[in-house]
Design a protein around this motif. Structure first.
Motif, PDB file in Angstrom:
ATOM      1  N   ASP B  75      -8.181  13.494  55.239  1.00  0.00           N
ATOM      2  CA  ASP B  75      -8.280  12.245  54.493  1.00  0.00           C
ATOM      3  C   ASP B  75      -9.166  11.285  55.293  1.00  0.00           C
ATOM      4  OD1 ASP B  75      -7.899   9.697  53.467  1.00  0.00           O
ATOM      5  OD2 ASP B  75      -5.795  10.049  52.972  1.00  0.00           O
ATOM      6  N   THR B  88       6.289  14.409  55.704  1.00  0.00           N
ATOM      7  CA  THR B  88       6.661  15.762  55.273  1.00  0.00           C
ATOM      8  C   THR B  88       5.639  16.747  55.807  1.00  0.00           C
ATOM      9  OG1 THR B  88       7.721  14.917  53.291  1.00  0.00           O
ATOM     10  CG2 THR B  88       7.105  17.226  53.246  1.00  0.00           C
ATOM     11  N   TYR B  90       4.104  20.626  55.422  1.00  0.00           N
ATOM     12  CA  TYR B  90       3.989  21.810  54.569  1.00  0.00           C
ATOM     13  C   TYR B  90       3.366  22.938  55.396  1.00  0.00           C
ATOM     14  CZ  TYR B  90       4.486  18.208  50.984  1.00  0.00           C
ATOM     15  OH  TYR B  90       4.937  17.165  50.230  1.00  0.00           O
ATOM     16  N   ASP B  95      -1.360  31.358  51.332  1.00  0.00           N
ATOM     17  CA  ASP B  95      -1.026  30.579  50.137  1.00  0.00           C
ATOM     18  C   ASP B  95      -0.067  29.477  50.596  1.00  0.00           C
ATOM     19  OD1 ASP B  95      -0.780  29.690  47.583  1.00  0.00           O
ATOM     20  OD2 ASP B  95       0.146  31.509  46.771  1.00  0.00           O
ATOM     21  N   PHE B  96       0.209  28.511  49.709  1.00  0.00           N
ATOM     22  CA  PHE B  96       1.168  27.470  50.077  1.00  0.00           C
ATOM     23  C   PHE B  96       2.564  28.076  50.198  1.00  0.00           C
ATOM     24  CE2 PHE B  96      -2.111  25.012  47.801  1.00  0.00           C
ATOM     25  CZ  PHE B  96      -2.382  24.063  48.760  1.00  0.00           C
ATOM     26  N   SER B  97       3.287  27.697  51.227  1.00  0.00           N
ATOM     27  CA  SER B  97       4.689  28.116  51.309  1.00  0.00           C
ATOM     28  C   SER B  97       5.512  27.078  50.564  1.00  0.00           C
ATOM     29  CB  SER B  97       5.171  28.127  52.757  1.00  0.00           C
ATOM     30  OG  SER B  97       4.327  28.923  53.522  1.00  0.00           O
ATOM     31  N   ASP B 111       1.533  12.865  55.459  1.00  0.00           N
ATOM     32  CA  ASP B 111       1.988  14.252  55.360  1.00  0.00           C
ATOM     33  C   ASP B 111       0.999  15.185  56.051  1.00  0.00           C
ATOM     34  OD1 ASP B 111       4.111  13.347  53.736  1.00  0.00           O
ATOM     35  OD2 ASP B 111       2.685  13.169  52.076  1.00  0.00           O
ATOM     36  N   LEU B 126     -10.344  20.850  51.053  1.00  0.00           N
ATOM     37  CA  LEU B 126     -10.080  20.115  49.816  1.00  0.00           C
ATOM     38  C   LEU B 126      -8.762  20.600  49.200  1.00  0.00           C
ATOM     39  CD1 LEU B 126     -11.253  18.031  47.818  1.00  0.00           C
ATOM     40  CD2 LEU B 126     -12.258  19.937  46.571  1.00  0.00           C
ATOM     41  N   LYS B 127      -8.595  21.918  49.214  1.00  0.00           N
ATOM     42  CA  LYS B 127      -7.386  22.515  48.655  1.00  0.00           C
ATOM     43  C   LYS B 127      -6.134  22.022  49.409  1.00  0.00           C
ATOM     44  CE  LYS B 127      -5.812  27.200  47.646  1.00  0.00           C
ATOM     45  NZ  LYS B 127      -6.198  28.600  47.661  1.00  0.00           N
ATOM     46  N   SER B 129      -5.875  19.368  51.056  1.00  0.00           N
ATOM     47  CA  SER B 129      -5.721  17.909  50.948  1.00  0.00           C
ATOM     48  C   SER B 129      -4.915  17.507  49.723  1.00  0.00           C
ATOM     49  CB  SER B 129      -7.089  17.223  50.905  1.00  0.00           C
ATOM     50  OG  SER B 129      -7.665  17.399  49.623  1.00  0.00           O
ATOM     51  N   ILE B 130      -4.661  18.468  48.812  1.00  0.00           N
ATOM     52  CA  ILE B 130      -3.850  18.141  47.637  1.00  0.00           C
ATOM     53  C   ILE B 130      -2.449  17.711  48.087  1.00  0.00           C
ATOM     54  CG2 ILE B 130      -2.741  19.144  45.582  1.00  0.00           C
ATOM     55  CD1 ILE B 130      -5.309  20.871  45.317  1.00  0.00           C
ATOM     56  N   TYR B 131      -1.989  18.296  49.165  1.00  0.00           N
ATOM     57  CA  TYR B 131      -0.636  17.975  49.614  1.00  0.00           C
ATOM     58  C   TYR B 131      -0.561  17.158  50.896  1.00  0.00           C
ATOM     59  CZ  TYR B 131       1.044  20.819  45.906  1.00  0.00           C
ATOM     60  OH  TYR B 131       1.304  21.283  44.661  1.00  0.00           O
ATOM     61  N   HIS B 133      -2.381  14.867  54.390  1.00  0.00           N
ATOM     62  CA  HIS B 133      -3.455  14.054  54.952  1.00  0.00           C
ATOM     63  C   HIS B 133      -4.004  14.702  56.227  1.00  0.00           C
ATOM     64  CE1 HIS B 133      -0.498  11.356  52.997  1.00  0.00           C
ATOM     65  NE2 HIS B 133      -1.543  10.633  52.638  1.00  0.00           N
TER      66      HIS B 133
END
Ligand code: SF4
Lengths: 338, 339
Positions: B75, B88, B90, B95-97, B111, B126-127, B129-131, B133
């Motif tokens: 970010d 939080t 992640y 793949d995302f857990s 996060d 970018l991917k 960064s969806i969840y 910072h």
């Protein structure tokens, strides 16, 4: 609400490749001119993929735009809405920008991120096929979201209007806690399209319905709609215990009836606050000091967390009696007992 | 005791200089000062998981884990050389857990996502960064182990992204003093004074003219908790009320007085249900006899009557039937009757 506020509301905007050229997507994105949409292959690869804490909706809310797949219109649970005719709900959106402390969404999805589905043509096609067998069916929007809260961005309901005008026996319910009626008012009022409002007295609403418009603003919106000839429904749900309940609901009902053409209020539905076990756990976690916990709950006959039966009955009968005392006909009052 | 956890020893340099640290277990990279443990966990999910798990199982007096480290930024709005408290964390491993962990810092707003290998491509960033910072390679493991051992954790990160990820280690080595000073200053400034345990005094339970059993005391605490949510000054106003005072000052036994105080509280707690309970209890009590015993505990919610009967003769049976016939179901239902 201006576009700046809209953009501020969402941290990121993600669009499924397949709906990038859908006119509804184009419309939504035109309302978010500063957003830099991220194009994704499949919404399910991202939305709900990770456990994102509910309260991150306050400062880290993403917006997904995509296509709803699978069954688009589903039979509603038994206790849903006005009895008699068959009831269905359809999913045009997941999650909500508001933050009611008792909201079941906090324990339902694993993320507060919002989804707007844009394949309304397909939803309408499925509604049409249901009408072949059930021409009098009701269709409810807003099971997993608020029907109007983002209508200034989505403006999807105009697409449903013609359909329901041509199918006058079918009924559409748009349920909301918002006052976002700017795009509704220019539409032709239809007898079979109901705009229904969840209302609580001012004080509990301020306390529990975070970020929603004030009760006064909602009554003003109801007045505008009823003056324009739209059909209205009122949900006094959830009713939450307060020592001042009688005074609060008398005031609320007075304000409402003074400002609305009573003939246009099709029904009043009454329900007492209730949660599934999972939702209640989340409510305790997210709002540990809320006054929601200041009144005793029990695990009820169906494993839901509720007030005791005498308390539930007292709350329902108190509000019902206020309505009856204001000459609301009993046939227009529905008690949501589930 | 707190465990301070760093991935690289360089990041902890100032802590080594300022705290009088002695090695506690060199195979674990674990050190100890008067008030803190320091662990150098090494880079990556695996190393962090292994070392932290061993340390936490060996040293049970660790109550909280505090992590300092350098993270990559997803970010651009985050300022370099600031310290961010992680909210939080992640994980992304091909793949995302699904699982995420949230720190004990209620004020945190940033996060982070932990990855298993270095991320270079802008598409991948970018991917992620969806969840999140921020991006690192350890924090998810730290949080996950902390959760397993039921320990509180907080994580503070600074951003290092003016340089390419590949040069991160070199940068840390070169600027170790700077980052470590940054962490140290933060640590010293936020070091909490151990808060005085919040007063859990309950004026009712403390009253010496009352005596509550363990169950009753539990009930009192439950009622008071709810009633204080409704009115923060509830306890003061309740204990100075006429009703309470007249019970407490009466000549009755401590046991009797306590029961009355409990009932008084129950009335405030849920007047409608309490009244109904008392009414139905009375009805069932009046029906009870040598042949029949009623269980009223579930009646209010289920609206069905449970009883135990015992008879030896047809006369006894007739008595039971006669008693049961006396029950006026509609009257009994009262407020339990659905509207
Ligand atoms: S308006 Fe409805 S959907 Fe939105 S937070 Fe409130 S209860 Fe939930």
């Amino acid at each position: 609400m201006n576009s700046k506020a809209n953009l501020k509301m969402f941290k990121k905007v993600l669009v499924e490749k397949e709906v990038l050229n859908n006119p509804n997507t184009i419309h939504i994105l035109s309302k978010l001119p500063k957003a830099k949409p991220i194009i994704i292959d499949d919404l399910d690869q991202y939305w709900g993929k990770v456990k994102k804490p509910y309260l991150q909706k306050r400062d880290n809310l993403n917006l997904f735009i995509g296509k709803k797949r699978g069954t688009l219109v589903k039979p509603a649970p038994d206790a849903y809405g006005v009895s008699g005719d068959p009831h269905y709900y359809f999913i045009h959106s997941y999650n909500c920008i508001y933050e009611c402390q008792y909201c079941f969404l906090q324990g339902y999805f694993h993320t507060p991120d919002l989804v707007l589905y844009v394949n309304h043509d397909e939803i309408l096609k499925e509604i049409k096929s249901i009408l072949v067998e059930h021409p009098n069916a009701w269709f409810h929007a807003g099971e997993f979201s608020d029907s109007l809260a983002l209508n200034h961005i989505t403006n999807e309901w105009s697409q449903y209007w013609d359909f329901f005008k041509n199918n006058p026996k079918a009924k559409l319910e748009l349920r909301t806690k918002s006052v976002n009626i700017k795009n509704i008012l220019p539409l032709e009022p239809l007898k079979n399209v109901l705009l229904t409002f969840s209302l609580s007295p001012q004080d509990p609403s301020k306390e529990f319905d975070l970020k929603t418009p004030s009760t006064r603003a909602k009554i003003k919106a109801i007045k505008q709609l009823s003056d324009a000839g739209f059909q209205i429904g009122i949900h006094f749900d959830p009713i939450i215990y307060s020592e001042k309940l009688q005074i609060q609901y008398t005031q609320l009902i007075n304000d409402l009836l003074e400002n609305t053409n009573i003939d246009q209020i099709n029904y009043f539905s009454l329900g007492v606050v209730r949660y599934t076990k999972d939702v209640y756990r989340q409510v305790e976690l997210n709002y540990p000091d809320s006054k929601l916990h200041s009144h005793p709950y029990i695990k009820s006959f169906d494993n839901k967390i509720r007030y005791s039966r005498p308390m539930r009955n007292w709350l329902l009968s108190t509000v019902k009696n206020i309505l009856l005392s204001k000459d609301v006909h009993e046939s227009r009052i529905y008690l949501c007992m589930e | 005791m707190k465990l301070l956890c760093f991935a690289h020893r360089n990041e902890a340099k100032t802590f080594f200089d300022r705290l009088k640290l002695s090695p506690l277990d060199t195979s674990l990279n674990l050190f100890k000062s008067k008030n803190e443990f320091i662990l150098i966990s090494g880079e990556g999910i695996q190393s962090t998981t292994e070392l932290l798990s061993i340390v936490l199982s060996k040293y049970e007096n660790i109550s909280e884990i505090i992590n300092y480290g350098i993270a990559g930024s997803l970010d651009k709005s985050l300022k370099e050389n600031s310290i961010f408290s992680i909210r939080t964390v992640y994980q992304y491993f091909d793949d995302f857990s699904f699982k995420s962990h949230t720190s004990h810092d209620k004020q945190a707003t940033i996060d982070l996502i932990s990855v298993h290998k270095r991320i270079y491509s802008p598409e991948d960033k970018l991917k992620l960064s969806i969840y999140a910072h921020l991006l690192d390679m350890e924090t998810w493991a730290l949080a996950s182990v902390a959760k397993r051992f039921k320990k509180k954790w907080k994580s503070y990160k600074t951003v290092s992204d003016s340089l390419d990820e590949a040069t991160k280690c070199q940068q840390i080595a070169n600027e170790a003093k700077f980052y470590s000073d940054l962490f140290w200053n933060h640590f010293i400034n936020t070091k909490e004074q151990s808060p005085l345990s919040e007063s859990s005094r309950n004026l009712i339970l403390e009253n010496s003219s009352l005596y509550f059993t363990h169950t009753q005391a539990h009930q009192i605490r439950k009622y008071c908790k709810s009633l204080i949510l409704r009115d923060p000054s509830f306890l003061e106003s309740f204990t100075s009320s006429k009703k309470y005072k007249s019970i407490v000052e009466s000549e009755k036994s401590r046991k009797e007085k306590s029961k009355e105080v409990l009932n008084l509280l129950a009335t405030d707690y849920d007047p409608i249900t309490f009244k109904e309970l008392q009414r139905t209890q009375k009805v069932f009590k009046s029906l009870k006899n040598q042949y029949l015993n009623f269980d009223h505990s579930e009646y209010i919610e289920k609206n069905s009557i449970k009883f135990k009967g015992q008879f030896k003769s047809s006369n006894d049976l007739r008595n039971i039937i006669r008693t049961l016939e006396k029950i006026n179901i509609d009257e009994l239902k009262g407020k339990s009757k659905d509207v």
